[in-house]
Design a protein around this motif. Sequence first.
Motif, PDB file in Angstrom:
ATOM      1  N   LYS A 101     109.689  -2.365 -11.654  1.00 26.25           N
ATOM      2  CA  LYS A 101     111.142  -2.380 -11.883  1.00 26.25           C
ATOM      3  C   LYS A 101     111.815  -1.936 -10.593  1.00 26.25           C
ATOM      4  O   LYS A 101     111.856  -0.749 -10.275  1.00 26.25           O
ATOM      5  N   LEU A 102     112.335  -2.912  -9.858  1.00 29.51           N
ATOM      6  CA  LEU A 102     112.956  -2.620  -8.573  1.00 29.51           C
ATOM      7  C   LEU A 102     114.445  -2.354  -8.742  1.00 29.51           C
ATOM      8  O   LEU A 102     115.111  -2.952  -9.579  1.00 29.51           O
ATOM      9  N   ASN A 103     114.965  -1.454  -7.897  1.00 23.65           N
ATOM     10  CA  ASN A 103     116.398  -1.189  -7.905  1.00 23.65           C
ATOM     11  C   ASN A 103     117.099  -2.206  -7.000  1.00 23.65           C
ATOM     12  O   ASN A 103     116.497  -3.170  -6.543  1.00 23.65           O
ATOM     13  N   ALA A 104     118.378  -1.978  -6.705  1.00 22.27           N
ATOM     14  CA  ALA A 104     119.159  -2.918  -5.895  1.00 22.27           C
ATOM     15  C   ALA A 104     118.630  -3.030  -4.470  1.00 22.27           C
ATOM     16  O   ALA A 104     118.842  -4.038  -3.799  1.00 22.27           O
ATOM     17  N   LYS A 105     117.913  -2.014  -3.993  1.00 17.37           N
ATOM     18  CA  LYS A 105     117.342  -2.037  -2.638  1.00 17.37           C
ATOM     19  C   LYS A 105     115.914  -2.569  -2.627  1.00 17.37           C
ATOM     20  O   LYS A 105     115.205  -2.428  -1.635  1.00 17.37           O
ATOM     21  N   ASN A 106     115.475  -3.148  -3.730  1.00 18.00           N
ATOM     22  CA  ASN A 106     114.102  -3.659  -3.896  1.00 18.00           C
ATOM     23  C   ASN A 106     113.071  -2.546  -3.728  1.00 18.00           C
ATOM     24  O   ASN A 106     112.040  -2.721  -3.087  1.00 18.00           O
ATOM     25  N   GLU A 107     113.353  -1.395  -4.332  1.00 11.26           N
ATOM     26  CA  GLU A 107     112.456  -0.242  -4.252  1.00 11.26           C
ATOM     27  C   GLU A 107     112.134   0.273  -5.650  1.00 11.26           C
ATOM     28  O   GLU A 107     112.901   0.082  -6.588  1.00 11.26           O
ATOM     29  N   MET A 108     111.007   0.941  -5.744  1.00 11.17           N
ATOM     30  CA  MET A 108     110.607   1.591  -6.988  1.00 11.17           C
ATOM     31  C   MET A 108     109.926   2.899  -6.630  1.00 11.17           C
ATOM     32  O   MET A 108     109.131   2.951  -5.697  1.00 11.17           O
ATOM     33  N   LEU A 109     110.238   3.949  -7.375  1.00 13.89           N
ATOM     34  CA  LEU A 109     109.655   5.267  -7.131  1.00 13.89           C
ATOM     35  C   LEU A 109     108.643   5.596  -8.218  1.00 13.89           C
ATOM     36  O   LEU A 109     108.934   5.498  -9.403  1.00 13.89           O
ATOM     37  N   ILE A 110     107.436   5.966  -7.794  1.00  8.53           N
ATOM     38  CA  ILE A 110     106.456   6.557  -8.709  1.00  8.53           C
ATOM     39  C   ILE A 110     106.639   8.053  -8.545  1.00  8.53           C
ATOM     40  O   ILE A 110     106.298   8.623  -7.512  1.00  8.53           O
ATOM     41  N   HIS A 111     107.218   8.678  -9.531  1.00 14.38           N
ATOM     42  CA  HIS A 111     107.668  10.065  -9.412  1.00 14.38           C
ATOM     43  C   HIS A 111     106.504  11.048  -9.343  1.00 14.38           C
ATOM     44  O   HIS A 111     105.464  10.853  -9.958  1.00 14.38           O
ATOM     45  N   SER A 112     106.712  12.120  -8.609  1.00 13.81           N
ATOM     46  CA  SER A 112     105.667  13.128  -8.390  1.00 13.81           C
ATOM     47  C   SER A 112     105.253  13.838  -9.677  1.00 13.81           C
ATOM     48  O   SER A 112     104.155  14.373  -9.759  1.00 13.81           O
ATOM     49  N   VAL A 113     106.112  13.831 -10.684  1.00 19.15           N
ATOM     50  CA  VAL A 113     105.776  14.460 -11.962  1.00 19.15           C
ATOM     51  C   VAL A 113     104.575  13.762 -12.596  1.00 19.15           C
ATOM     52  O   VAL A 113     103.752  14.394 -13.243  1.00 19.15           O
ATOM     53  N   ASP A 114     104.462  12.446 -12.375  1.00 17.16           N
ATOM     54  CA  ASP A 114     103.365  11.666 -12.954  1.00 17.16           C
ATOM     55  C   ASP A 114     102.067  11.795 -12.168  1.00 17.16           C
ATOM     56  O   ASP A 114     101.007  11.429 -12.667  1.00 17.16           O
ATOM     57  N   LEU A 115     102.139  12.292 -10.927  1.00 17.44           N
ATOM     58  CA  LEU A 115     100.989  12.315 -10.030  1.00 17.44           C
ATOM     59  C   LEU A 115     100.290  13.667 -10.050  1.00 17.44           C
ATOM     60  O   LEU A 115     100.919  14.693 -10.245  1.00 17.44           O
ATOM     61  N   ILE A 116      98.977  13.640  -9.829  1.00 13.05           N
ATOM     62  CA  ILE A 116      98.212  14.867  -9.642  1.00 13.05           C
ATOM     63  C   ILE A 116      97.518  14.770  -8.284  1.00 13.05           C
ATOM     64  O   ILE A 116      97.320  13.678  -7.750  1.00 13.05           O
ATOM     65  N   ASN A 117      97.173  15.889  -7.711  1.00 16.08           N
ATOM     66  CA  ASN A 117      96.554  15.904  -6.388  1.00 16.08           C
ATOM     67  C   ASN A 117      95.261  15.110  -6.391  1.00 16.08           C
ATOM     68  O   ASN A 117      94.456  15.218  -7.308  1.00 16.08           O
ATOM     69  N   GLY A 118      95.075  14.321  -5.334  1.00 11.71           N
ATOM     70  CA  GLY A 118      93.850  13.562  -5.190  1.00 11.71           C
ATOM     71  C   GLY A 118      94.100  12.141  -4.743  1.00 11.71           C
ATOM     72  O   GLY A 118      95.222  11.754  -4.412  1.00 11.71           O
ATOM     73  N   GLU A 119      93.046  11.356  -4.749  1.00 13.65           N
ATOM     74  CA  GLU A 119      93.096   9.985  -4.248  1.00 13.65           C
ATOM     75  C   GLU A 119      93.355   8.993  -5.375  1.00 13.65           C
ATOM     76  O   GLU A 119      92.795   9.116  -6.463  1.00 13.65           O
ATOM     77  N   TYR A 120      94.190   8.021  -5.079  1.00 13.72           N
ATOM     78  CA  TYR A 120      94.495   6.932  -5.997  1.00 13.72           C
ATOM     79  C   TYR A 120      94.177   5.613  -5.323  1.00 13.72           C
ATOM     80  O   TYR A 120      94.360   5.459  -4.109  1.00 13.72           O
ATOM     81  N   GLU A 121      93.730   4.654  -6.109  1.00 17.30           N
ATOM     82  CA  GLU A 121      93.666   3.274  -5.635  1.00 17.30           C
ATOM     83  C   GLU A 121      94.879   2.567  -6.207  1.00 17.30           C
ATOM     84  O   GLU A 121      95.027   2.454  -7.427  1.00 17.30           O
ATOM     85  N   VAL A 122      95.760   2.126  -5.329  1.00 18.99           N
ATOM     86  CA  VAL A 122      97.004   1.496  -5.748  1.00 18.99           C
ATOM     87  C   VAL A 122      96.825  -0.011  -5.707  1.00 18.99           C
ATOM     88  O   VAL A 122      96.345  -0.570  -4.717  1.00 18.99           O
ATOM     89  N   SER A 123      97.209  -0.658  -6.794  1.00 16.62           N
ATOM     90  CA  SER A 123      97.215  -2.119  -6.860  1.00 16.62           C
ATOM     91  C   SER A 123      98.617  -2.561  -7.238  1.00 16.62           C
ATOM     92  O   SER A 123      99.145  -2.136  -8.265  1.00 16.62           O
ATOM     93  N   LEU A 124      99.192  -3.384  -6.402  1.00 17.21           N
ATOM     94  CA  LEU A 124     100.495  -3.984  -6.692  1.00 17.21           C
ATOM     95  C   LEU A 124     100.263  -5.449  -7.014  1.00 17.21           C
ATOM     96  O   LEU A 124      99.762  -6.203  -6.185  1.00 17.21           O
ATOM     97  N   ARG A 125     100.590  -5.835  -8.226  1.00 20.27           N
ATOM     98  CA  ARG A 125     100.497  -7.241  -8.640  1.00 20.27           C
ATOM     99  C   ARG A 125     101.907  -7.710  -8.935  1.00 20.27           C
ATOM    100  O   ARG A 125     102.612  -7.088  -9.711  1.00 20.27           O
ATOM    101  N   TRP A 126     102.293  -8.813  -8.301  1.00 18.41           N
ATOM    102  CA  TRP A 126     103.618  -9.323  -8.573  1.00 18.41           C
ATOM    103  C   TRP A 126     103.635 -10.837  -8.464  1.00 18.41           C
ATOM    104  O   TRP A 126     102.732 -11.449  -7.932  1.00 18.41           O
TER     105      TRP A 126
END
Length: 144
Positions: A101-126
């Motif tokens: 869900k992109l905003n008017a600037k074509n950006e999306m934030l994954i908020h820090s509240v949802d994240l925990i310390n450590g490594e993530y594998e990020v996959s963006l499918r669009w």
Amino acid sequence: MKFTWGHGIMVALGCFMIFILSLIFFSGDMGEMVTEDYYEKTINYQDDIDAVNRANALAVKPQITQQANGFMIHFDEAVQSGDVFFLRSENSKKDIVQPLKLNAKNEMLIHSVDLINGEYEVSLRWKQNNQNYLVKERVNWKAH
């Protein structure tokens, strides 16, 4: 009855069998599959390869930048639809899966509240211009 070398071999084999069975019994959870639909994904793996190749051919790729309040995902152009996957290798219960869900600037934030310390594998499918795209990247989150 006299204890002979044959009895010794039988005792040694019995002890070895007990050792192996105890390893199997006490090993507990041997892990889990990365995804529930693993076999379906292997059948469609060529689609993923094509999507990655299309994404690599883009002049400007999406950017994932770490900020104090989370990860900002920035696209150069608007997209039709998509998903964001932040996957943890050690525990799938800590994965983050959200629709793109992109905003008017074509950006999306994954908020820090949802994240925990450590490594993530990020996959963006669009999907953009009726073509599927896929970008995979490893990121490391450390709360400030």
